[in-house]
Write a protein that holds these residues in place. Structure first.
Motif, short mmCIF file in Angstrom:
data_model
loop_
_atom_site.label_atom_id
_atom_site.label_comp_id
_atom_site.label_asym_id
_atom_site.label_seq_id
_atom_site.Cartn_x
_atom_site.Cartn_y
_atom_site.Cartn_z
N ALA A 112 2.34 -4.26 3.78
CA ALA A 112 1.38 -4.22 2.68
C ALA A 112 0.02 -4.62 3.26
CB ALA A 112 1.82 -5.16 1.56
N GLY A 113 -0.97 -4.72 2.39
CA GLY A 113 -2.26 -5.20 2.86
C GLY A 113 -3.21 -4.12 3.30
N PHE A 114 -3.28 -3.02 2.55
CA PHE A 114 -4.26 -1.98 2.81
C PHE A 114 -5.12 -1.79 1.55
CE2 PHE A 114 -0.72 -1.06 5.61
CZ PHE A 114 -1.32 -0.77 6.82
N PRO A 115 -5.85 -2.83 1.14
CA PRO A 115 -6.58 -2.76 -0.14
C PRO A 115 -7.71 -1.75 -0.15
CG PRO A 115 -7.23 -4.72 1.09
CD PRO A 115 -6.06 -4.12 1.83
N ASN A 116 -8.21 -1.36 1.02
CA ASN A 116 -9.35 -0.45 1.08
C ASN A 116 -8.95 0.99 1.32
OD1 ASN A 116 -11.18 -2.64 0.77
ND2 ASN A 116 -10.97 -3.11 2.94
N HIS A 117 -7.66 1.27 1.30
CA HIS A 117 -7.18 2.62 1.56
C HIS A 117 -6.13 3.01 0.54
CE1 HIS A 117 -8.83 1.29 5.48
NE2 HIS A 117 -9.21 2.55 5.58
N ASP A 118 -6.00 4.31 0.35
CA ASP A 118 -5.10 4.84 -0.68
C ASP A 118 -3.90 5.57 -0.10
OD1 ASP A 118 -7.06 4.00 -2.61
OD2 ASP A 118 -8.21 5.78 -2.06
N VAL A 119 -4.03 6.08 1.12
CA VAL A 119 -2.97 6.82 1.79
C VAL A 119 -2.96 6.41 3.26
CG1 VAL A 119 -2.09 9.12 2.45
CG2 VAL A 119 -3.22 8.80 0.24
N LEU A 120 -1.75 6.30 3.83
CA LEU A 120 -1.61 6.10 5.26
C LEU A 120 -1.26 7.45 5.89
CD1 LEU A 120 0.58 2.85 5.28
CD2 LEU A 120 -1.91 3.03 5.35
N GLY A 137 7.96 17.19 12.50
CA GLY A 137 7.53 17.92 11.32
C GLY A 137 6.58 17.12 10.46
N TRP A 138 6.24 17.68 9.32
CA TRP A 138 5.29 17.09 8.39
C TRP A 138 6.00 16.68 7.11
CZ3 TRP A 138 -0.33 19.16 8.41
CH2 TRP A 138 -0.71 19.46 9.72
N TYR A 139 5.73 15.49 6.63
CA TYR A 139 6.38 15.06 5.40
C TYR A 139 5.60 13.91 4.76
CZ TYR A 139 8.51 11.87 8.88
OH TYR A 139 8.73 10.99 9.92
N CYS A 140 5.95 13.63 3.53
CA CYS A 140 5.28 12.60 2.74
C CYS A 140 6.34 11.68 2.15
CB CYS A 140 4.47 13.26 1.62
SG CYS A 140 3.67 12.09 0.48
N GLY A 141 6.06 10.39 2.15
CA GLY A 141 7.00 9.44 1.57
C GLY A 141 6.28 8.20 1.09
N GLY A 142 7.06 7.28 0.54
CA GLY A 142 6.49 6.05 0.02
C GLY A 142 6.47 4.96 1.07
N ALA A 143 5.52 4.06 0.94
CA ALA A 143 5.41 2.89 1.81
C ALA A 143 5.31 1.65 0.94
CB ALA A 143 4.20 3.03 2.73
N ALA A 144 5.15 0.51 1.58
CA ALA A 144 5.06 -0.75 0.84
C ALA A 144 3.83 -0.78 -0.05
CB ALA A 144 5.03 -1.92 1.83
N ASP A 145 3.91 -1.62 -1.06
CA ASP A 145 2.77 -1.86 -1.95
C ASP A 145 2.34 -0.58 -2.69
OD1 ASP A 145 1.03 -3.67 -3.12
OD2 ASP A 145 -0.55 -3.37 -1.64
N ASP A 146 3.31 0.30 -2.97
CA ASP A 146 3.08 1.54 -3.72
C ASP A 146 2.12 2.49 -3.02
OD1 ASP A 146 4.75 1.15 -6.08
OD2 ASP A 146 3.36 -0.46 -6.59
N LEU A 147 1.98 2.34 -1.72
CA LEU A 147 1.18 3.29 -0.94
C LEU A 147 1.98 4.57 -0.68
CD1 LEU A 147 -0.62 1.14 1.78
CD2 LEU A 147 -1.73 2.77 0.26
N THR A 148 1.27 5.61 -0.40
CA THR A 148 1.88 6.86 0.05
C THR A 148 1.56 7.02 1.53
OG1 THR A 148 1.73 7.97 -2.09
CG2 THR A 148 1.83 9.38 -0.15
N MET A 149 2.58 7.44 2.30
CA MET A 149 2.37 7.66 3.72
C MET A 149 2.69 9.12 4.06
SD MET A 149 3.66 5.57 7.07
CE MET A 149 5.36 5.49 6.54
N VAL A 150 1.77 9.77 4.78
CA VAL A 150 1.95 11.14 5.25
C VAL A 150 2.07 11.10 6.76
CG1 VAL A 150 0.89 13.41 5.47
CG2 VAL A 150 0.71 12.16 3.31
#
Length: 362
Positions: A112-120, A137-150
């Motif tokens: 967690a701890g990415f308050p200034n960003h919306d997507v990783l 390959g390319w994919y999208c999933g969830g990360a901690a603190d309700d972030l989205t990671m691509v």
């Protein structure tokens, strides 16, 4: 995590202005107002091998900024005037890593701890570590603190995947950001004719970036509706928890007519379609019979599609949901068919209705 939220809808309208004169009515040119811009900040981590391959960190940053201009241009133009906002994704190159991108992904999944960003966003241009090949390959999933990671990971051990000079890559990133905004993969609803033992017909979902980004240059109306709906949220996984299931209507009303008249006793079969396999399970998941009004009200629709109850008549159901149904109506040996893909049924949500209506005529 559940939260309460209200349904809200925006209905843009263009109101022409008229000047009344002695000689008649003259319509003035309509001045379109610019859309408000919504920005999403992207935390970018890039492999060291890729940065060195493209001339160093500053050269790579410049290429990345230009690439995101292409992504933003495509994203908004593909809306074809249907978006309520102008959307801008802003890349912020933060990390050049010299390790396995799979290991980095696992770290970010727990961080967690990415308050200034919306997507990783993790970019890995070449498979230079042994564990990366299993997750290429390319994919999208969830990360901690309700972030989205691509994750954009190469498919080659020897050649750097060129993010910057291949036309469809900007559409591929737009596709993954579509998941960030809450849109599912429409290609998962595709049914191959050879895997359809019911009527041997192929089903091709709506044209959309979320169906086939390689040669598609527009968002479907379904995608546009969701992107508009979640637009102001920087973290839709937090602010719209459970939205996908909530978009299903409560009911599906099936109306059947024979020679223009309502007919009772018509049998209905519901066949489930699976993602990944792109097939139909040939045993009906549910069977119904219309009443004397020539109708049958299918209730509990969200639970029919998502996390459906047994028996499923299959040992494997990817993502634990039916992505589509094929509805079969049979009267005196004659059969009629209606496809019920999830994205079509869910459109009812944006019409503020609780029942999706199907009409079948014999």
């Amino acid at each position: 995590m559940k939260i309460s939220w209200k349904r809200w809808f925006l209905f843009p309208a263009v109101l022409p202005l008229f000047s009344w004169t002695n000689t008649g009515n003259v319509q003035k040119d309509v001045v379109s107002q610019p859309l408000d811009t919504i920005e999403y900040r992207i935390f970018v981590a890039v492999d060291k091998a890729g940065v060195e391959h493209w001339g160093g960190k500053e050269a790579y940053r410049a290429k990345l900024n230009t690439f995101f201009e292409q992504v933003n241009d495509f994203w908004n133009k593909a809306g074809d005037g249907r978006f309520n906002f102008y959307f801008r994704y802003v890349p912020d190159l933060q990390v050049v890593y010299d390790c396995s991108s799979r290991q980095l992904e696992n770290v970010y999944n727990r961080s967690a701890g990415f308050p200034n960003h919306d997507v990783l966003l993790i970019i890995d241009s070449v498979l230079d570590f042994d564990d990366e090949e299993k997750s290429q390959g390319w994919y999208c999933g969830g990360a901690a603190d309700d972030l989205t990671m691509v994750v954009c990971r190469s498919r080659s051990k020897t050649e750097h995947e060129d993010l910057f000079n291949v036309d469809y890559f900007c559409r591929g990133v737009a596709h993954e950001f579509g998941h960030y905004r809450g849109v599912t993969d429409l290609y998962a609803d595709r049914i191959q004719a050879k895997k359809n033992a019911i009527n041997q017909l192929q089903y091709e979902p709506d044209s959309c970036v979320m169906n086939n980004h390689y040669n598609t240059y527009k968002w479907s109306s379904y995608a546009v509706n969701i992107i508009n709906y979640t637009a102001k949220s920087k973290r839709p996984r937090r602010d719209f928890s459970g939205l996908f299931k909530q978009m299903f209507p409560k009911n599906i009303l099936v109306s059947v007519k024979v020679n223009g008249k309502k007919k009772k006793g018509v049998k209905l079969n519901l066949y489930g379609a699976r993602a990944q396999f792109n097939d139909l399970i040939p045993t009906p998941y549910r069977t119904y019979e219309v009443n004397k009004k020539g109708e049958y009200l299918i209730t509990g629709v969200p639970d029919l599609y998502d996390n459906p109850a047994e028996p499923l008549h299959t040992d494997e159901l990817p993502y634990n949901r039916w992505f589509s149904f094929l509805l079969e109506a049979e009267y005196k040996g004659e059969k009629k068919y209606v496809w019920l893909p999830e994205y079509e049924v869910q459109q009812t949500f944006f019409e503020n209705k609780d029942t999706y209506q199907v009409t079948i005529d014999f």
